[in-house]
Motif scaffolding. Sequence first.
Motif, mmCIF file in Angstrom:
data_model
loop_
_atom_site.group_PDB
_atom_site.id
_atom_site.type_symbol
_atom_site.label_atom_id
_atom_site.label_comp_id
_atom_site.label_asym_id
_atom_site.label_seq_id
_atom_site.Cartn_x
_atom_site.Cartn_y
_atom_site.Cartn_z
ATOM 1 N N GLN A 1 14.705 12.031 -8.788
ATOM 2 C CA GLN A 1 14.102 10.891 -9.482
ATOM 3 C C GLN A 1 13.790 9.769 -8.507
ATOM 4 O OE1 GLN A 1 16.250 9.503 -13.061
ATOM 5 N NE2 GLN A 1 17.358 11.432 -12.998
ATOM 6 N N LEU A 2 14.775 9.438 -7.661
ATOM 7 C CA LEU A 2 14.597 8.348 -6.695
ATOM 8 C C LEU A 2 13.440 8.629 -5.752
ATOM 9 C CD1 LEU A 2 15.575 5.759 -5.221
ATOM 10 C CD2 LEU A 2 17.104 7.252 -3.895
ATOM 11 N N THR A 3 13.378 9.845 -5.213
ATOM 12 C CA THR A 3 12.327 10.162 -4.241
ATOM 13 C C THR A 3 10.939 10.079 -4.872
ATOM 14 O OG1 THR A 3 12.556 12.542 -4.684
ATOM 15 C CG2 THR A 3 13.850 11.628 -2.871
ATOM 16 N N ALA A 4 10.809 10.507 -6.120
ATOM 17 C CA ALA A 4 9.501 10.450 -6.787
ATOM 18 C C ALA A 4 9.085 9.007 -7.049
ATOM 19 C CB ALA A 4 9.550 11.245 -8.094
ATOM 20 N N PHE A 5 10.019 8.171 -7.480
ATOM 21 C CA PHE A 5 9.698 6.770 -7.746
ATOM 22 C C PHE A 5 9.299 6.049 -6.452
ATOM 23 C CE2 PHE A 5 10.809 2.276 -8.206
ATOM 24 C CZ PHE A 5 10.084 1.948 -9.344
ATOM 25 N N VAL A 6 10.029 6.291 -5.377
ATOM 26 C CA VAL A 6 9.697 5.684 -4.081
ATOM 27 C C VAL A 6 8.322 6.151 -3.616
ATOM 28 C CG1 VAL A 6 10.336 5.621 -1.637
ATOM 29 C CG2 VAL A 6 12.085 5.301 -3.391
ATOM 30 N N THR A 7 7.997 7.421 -3.876
ATOM 31 C CA THR A 7 6.682 7.948 -3.487
ATOM 32 C C THR A 7 5.564 7.256 -4.254
ATOM 33 O OG1 THR A 7 7.680 10.088 -2.973
ATOM 34 C CG2 THR A 7 5.295 10.047 -3.311
ATOM 35 N N ALA A 8 5.774 6.994 -5.538
ATOM 36 C CA ALA A 8 4.768 6.261 -6.324
ATOM 37 C C ALA A 8 4.528 4.880 -5.723
ATOM 38 C CB ALA A 8 5.233 6.137 -7.777
ATOM 39 N N LEU A 9 5.602 4.206 -5.310
ATOM 40 C CA LEU A 9 5.474 2.895 -4.658
ATOM 41 C C LEU A 9 4.724 3.020 -3.335
ATOM 42 C CD1 LEU A 9 6.209 -0.113 -4.412
ATOM 43 C CD2 LEU A 9 8.392 0.600 -3.382
ATOM 44 N N ARG A 10 5.016 4.068 -2.597
ATOM 45 C CA ARG A 10 4.369 4.285 -1.297
ATOM 46 C C ARG A 10 2.851 4.405 -1.447
ATOM 47 N NH1 ARG A 10 5.206 9.826 2.299
ATOM 48 N NH2 ARG A 10 3.781 9.258 4.007
ATOM 49 N N TRP A 11 2.392 5.245 -2.369
ATOM 50 C CA TRP A 11 0.945 5.432 -2.520
ATOM 51 C C TRP A 11 0.275 4.170 -3.039
ATOM 52 C CZ3 TRP A 11 1.412 8.746 0.649
ATOM 53 C CH2 TRP A 11 1.948 10.019 0.498
ATOM 54 N N LEU A 12 0.988 3.382 -3.843
ATOM 55 C CA LEU A 12 0.424 2.132 -4.347
ATOM 56 C C LEU A 12 0.200 1.141 -3.206
ATOM 57 C CD1 LEU A 12 -0.465 0.813 -6.990
ATOM 58 C CD2 LEU A 12 1.841 -0.151 -7.198
ATOM 59 N N ILE A 13 1.127 1.084 -2.255
ATOM 60 C CA ILE A 13 0.951 0.212 -1.083
ATOM 61 C C ILE A 13 -0.278 0.632 -0.287
ATOM 62 C CG2 ILE A 13 1.964 -0.436 1.139
ATOM 63 C CD1 ILE A 13 4.727 -0.195 -0.200
ATOM 64 N N VAL A 14 -0.445 1.935 -0.066
ATOM 65 C CA VAL A 14 -1.601 2.436 0.686
ATOM 66 C C VAL A 14 -2.901 2.106 -0.048
ATOM 67 C CG1 VAL A 14 -2.732 4.481 1.634
ATOM 68 C CG2 VAL A 14 -0.251 4.255 1.768
ATOM 69 N N ALA A 15 -2.876 2.210 -1.394
ATOM 70 C CA ALA A 15 -4.080 1.927 -2.184
ATOM 71 C C ALA A 15 -4.459 0.453 -2.141
ATOM 72 C CB ALA A 15 -3.850 2.356 -3.635
ATOM 73 N N LEU A 16 -3.476 -0.431 -2.176
ATOM 74 C CA LEU A 16 -3.751 -1.868 -2.272
ATOM 75 C C LEU A 16 -3.988 -2.528 -0.919
ATOM 76 C CD1 LEU A 16 -1.146 -2.920 -5.003
ATOM 77 C CD2 LEU A 16 -3.605 -2.500 -5.289
ATOM 78 N N PHE A 17 -3.436 -1.949 0.149
ATOM 79 C CA PHE A 17 -3.521 -2.606 1.464
ATOM 80 C C PHE A 17 -3.983 -1.635 2.553
ATOM 81 C CE2 PHE A 17 -0.063 -4.475 -1.056
ATOM 82 C CZ PHE A 17 -0.549 -5.776 -1.203
ATOM 83 N N PRO A 18 -5.159 -1.011 2.389
ATOM 84 C CA PRO A 18 -5.587 0.019 3.347
ATOM 85 C C PRO A 18 -5.938 -0.519 4.729
ATOM 86 C CG PRO A 18 -7.356 -0.483 1.824
ATOM 87 C CD PRO A 18 -6.146 -1.211 1.323
ATOM 88 N N GLU A 19 -6.162 -1.810 4.854
ATOM 89 C CA GLU A 19 -6.551 -2.386 6.143
ATOM 90 C C GLU A 19 -5.398 -3.109 6.824
ATOM 91 O OE1 GLU A 19 -9.931 -4.800 5.289
ATOM 92 O OE2 GLU A 19 -11.183 -3.097 4.682
ATOM 93 N N SER A 20 -4.228 -3.154 6.192
ATOM 94 C CA SER A 20 -3.069 -3.841 6.759
ATOM 95 C C SER A 20 -2.197 -2.840 7.510
ATOM 96 C CB SER A 20 -2.258 -4.522 5.651
ATOM 97 O OG SER A 20 -1.043 -5.032 6.164
ATOM 98 N N THR A 21 -2.279 -2.871 8.828
ATOM 99 C CA THR A 21 -1.498 -1.929 9.625
ATOM 100 C C THR A 21 0.010 -2.081 9.403
ATOM 101 O OG1 THR A 21 -3.245 -1.854 11.299
ATOM 102 C CG2 THR A 21 -1.069 -1.069 11.957
ATOM 103 N N PRO A 22 0.567 -3.310 9.351
ATOM 104 C CA PRO A 22 2.016 -3.425 9.098
ATOM 105 C C PRO A 22 2.439 -2.811 7.769
ATOM 106 C CG PRO A 22 1.151 -5.501 9.938
ATOM 107 C CD PRO A 22 -0.033 -4.635 9.650
ATOM 108 N N LEU A 23 1.648 -3.012 6.713
ATOM 109 C CA LEU A 23 2.020 -2.456 5.410
ATOM 110 C C LEU A 23 1.837 -0.939 5.381
ATOM 111 C CD1 LEU A 23 0.730 -5.197 2.947
ATOM 112 C CD2 LEU A 23 3.100 -4.550 3.428
ATOM 113 N N LEU A 24 0.862 -0.438 6.127
ATOM 114 C CA LEU A 24 0.713 1.015 6.225
ATOM 115 C C LEU A 24 1.919 1.630 6.934
ATOM 116 C CD1 LEU A 24 -3.092 1.491 7.047
ATOM 117 C CD2 LEU A 24 -1.925 1.906 4.871
ATOM 118 N N PHE A 25 2.410 0.946 7.968
ATOM 119 C CA PHE A 25 3.627 1.428 8.628
ATOM 120 C C PHE A 25 4.820 1.368 7.676
ATOM 121 C CE2 PHE A 25 1.434 1.069 12.741
ATOM 122 C CZ PHE A 25 1.948 2.188 13.391
ATOM 123 N N ALA A 26 4.884 0.297 6.873
ATOM 124 C CA ALA A 26 5.972 0.194 5.887
ATOM 125 C C ALA A 26 5.902 1.341 4.889
ATOM 126 C CB ALA A 26 5.885 -1.150 5.169
#
Length: 348
Positions: A242-267
């Motif tokens: 459950q935890l890994t799936a929820f964290v993955t959803a957060l991960r893809w949302l960061i990539v979707a919202l901040f595709p040009e931010s290198t620090p956030l992509l690294f995060a």
Amino acid sequence: MHVIFVPKILAMVGYDPLHIGIILASAPLVRFAMPFLFLRGFRLNQHTFYTALALMLVGATGFYPALSHFYPLLGVNILFGIGISLVLPYVEVIALEHIGKERYGRIRLFGSLGFIAVALVLVKFLTAPYIGIDFLIAMASLTLSFGALIGIKQVHTPTGECASKEEGCTFSIFGHIPLWIGFFLMQVSFGPFYNFFTIYATDHGVSLDTTVWLWSFGVIAEIAMFYFQGPLLRGNLGRLLQLTAFVTALRWLIVALFPESTPLLFAAQSLHAFSFALFHSSAIGMLFHLYKARRLAQQFFFGISYGLGGFIGAVGAGILYQYTPALLFVGGSIAALGAAIAFKISNR
């Protein structure tokens, strides 16, 4: 090699996103179909393992003449997929039986080290598509050589694998449907990442060098998790899923919202420790505990998750990136959230 650079190579040759998605989806589709053969009496034994290694090399070599032709390329990618779909479960079960689930990650991290090595080396040389194909053939050749050594040492069926006619050895996914839905949706969510992340990042102004470092940073986080995850795997594996799936959803949302931010992509890439390493070990450990027919369970895991899930994820990502590119990773986030819900239901 196949995950990071083949999508970029196909784009360099001139394939559009939809065709790239279809080509890359063919191998996962084969991975989904293969386990059903084993329900009909087909055996994953030493001979089958050697054949799979050979098919993987033939498929990789076939990229060279087929690269500029869609249907031949589709065919050789299917051969490559058949080989991979049989090699991985054979080795996974051997590893688990010899070292157990708590130390499994420390073996698995060597694959991660290889992933980084290929990424950091090839980015310096990938000036033309066929250079990448040369690397793919070289890696497949090395895999065949070391795989053959494993096959020689493992002549007999591992002791923990029951024979197909033993009582309690029958295999079915129907007793754990939500769990398998979660496995499927988790890999659907990776469709945008595995098939288009390199193209997506470079299209948003991130250099290819930086993109490769993003890939590598994710794998470094994965290695750290593989090495230290042993104590976590002593706990409730359902909650970890459950935890890994929820964290993955957060991960893809960061990539979707901040595709040009290198620090956030690294995060976002740092979360690969959860969405791949901890997820993979938790899933493998769960199946090892639930089923006596362990090789077959591993094959269906690869087939339903990386196979069918990878196929739907690749085709869906190709369609999204062709027509609504801004929603590419939003779709991945929704699929991962669905996986989290499925794992929660499974763990009741």
